[in-house]
Design a protein around this motif. Sequence first.
Motif, PDB file in Angstrom:
ATOM      1  N   UNK A  75      42.747  19.746  44.695  1.00 16.16           N
ATOM      2  CA  UNK A  75      42.107  21.557  43.264  1.00 16.16           C
ATOM      3  C   UNK A  75      42.000  20.063  42.008  1.00 16.16           C
ATOM      4  N   UNK A  76      41.232  19.487  41.051  1.00 12.91           N
ATOM      5  CA  UNK A  76      41.561  18.879  40.026  1.00 12.91           C
ATOM      6  C   UNK A  76      41.203  20.404  39.013  1.00 12.91           C
ATOM      7  N   UNK A  77      41.616  20.144  38.074  1.00 12.01           N
ATOM      8  CA  UNK A  77      42.001  21.294  36.659  1.00 12.01           C
ATOM      9  C   UNK A  77      41.770  20.575  36.025  1.00 12.01           C
ATOM     10  N   UNK A 100      37.004  23.700  35.151  1.00  7.97           N
ATOM     11  CA  UNK A 100      37.035  23.984  33.782  1.00  7.97           C
ATOM     12  C   UNK A 100      37.798  25.241  33.012  1.00  7.97           C
ATOM     13  N   UNK A 101      37.744  24.998  31.574  1.00  9.75           N
ATOM     14  CA  UNK A 101      38.121  26.164  30.654  1.00  9.75           C
ATOM     15  C   UNK A 101      36.838  27.023  29.730  1.00  9.75           C
ATOM     16  N   UNK A 310      42.983  29.227  36.403  1.00  9.28           N
ATOM     17  CA  UNK A 310      42.424  28.601  37.222  1.00  9.28           C
ATOM     18  C   UNK A 310      42.841  28.332  38.902  1.00  9.28           C
ATOM     19  N   UNK A 311      44.580  27.451  38.378  1.00  8.09           N
ATOM     20  CA  UNK A 311      45.508  26.845  39.958  1.00  8.09           C
ATOM     21  C   UNK A 311      45.758  28.266  40.050  1.00  8.09           C
ATOM     22  N   UNK A 312      46.194  29.080  39.596  1.00 10.73           N
ATOM     23  CA  UNK A 312      46.920  30.630  40.458  1.00 10.73           C
ATOM     24  C   UNK A 312      45.394  31.376  41.214  1.00 10.73           C
ATOM     25  N   UNK A 313      44.974  31.514  40.102  1.00 10.28           N
ATOM     26  CA  UNK A 313      43.142  31.552  40.909  1.00 10.28           C
ATOM     27  C   UNK A 313      43.069  31.307  42.429  1.00 10.28           C
TER      28      UNK A 313
END
Length: 326
Positions: A75-77, A100-101, A310-313
């Motif tokens: 993953x790239x966040x 992304x955010x 996003x990472x936790x999801x």
Amino acid sequence: MVATPRQETILMAFDTIESGFEALSERFTLIRPPHGRDFTRDEIIEKAASATILCSVFDIPIDREIIDHAPHLKLIANYAVGFNNIDIEYCREKGIAVANTPESVIAPTAELALALLLSASRRTAEWDHSLRSNGRDLKISRLDNLGIDLLGKTIGIVGFGNIGRAVAKRCQAFGMQVLYYKRARLPEAIEKELNVCYQPLDELFQQADVVSLHTPLNADSKHLVNARRIQLMKPSALLINTARGAVVDENALIHALENHQIAGAALDVFEDADKPHPRLLELPNVVMTPHVGTQTYDARLAMALELTNNILGFVDGDRPVAYVVK
């Protein structure tokens, strides 16, 4: 109580506030740069070898070389709404997800667009410079540096996503009429609800007193604002850009500003690596900020929490993720 195994190694390429990432550091191995600076490109390449998740930001390119040095990357966040800093097609090819955010940047970016618009329309930067240069000796006539009222004027918003809509709402509070352009026109019922009017791109440039850019940068939008479209604008019009620098042909804009083809511009982003062209620095009818649309503590914290979610999801599958590539 047995601690959760640190099965993910998260490499954060950039420096930002400390808060907001606690849920990551508690569960995973979180590698952050020294406070006060980003990791260098060489450091990112070196540390990517062990990373399963890479946290990136708009001004750090994540290209094939970096991706190829990260064999475990899943993953790239991105700590931004834009993602043109990432080689998206190569991520798809390699099966790497990208997020992304988009939510946390809406209000601060819209507010900066309004700050730039107000500064350009009332020429506050010019007045500030005059006062600082002349102090109590400044003498003005009633016709010096005349600005424009926003009440009753028309703003044309190019790119009508979340940020574009937020700008529209704020401009309506100032009594402005809103035209918009996006590739897929909104249903008529939504246009009526939002009190906005769709216009094809060239017509929008012709009719608007202010054109505000909120489109992502891609092959279609690069130099969307070119010499031809600038010539369509009213001589009294203003151009606002808080999107990406290359959406505007900067040389064409400079020529228009130097020759008073339009009244002014307000820019937060620039075409050459977000560094303003030297000629822009000499023009009094330009207001500039150095890509600071989310430069508030509130925005930084909200972005940290959105990136964390996003990472936790992605890892746990228990919440929505703002995927760009899934």
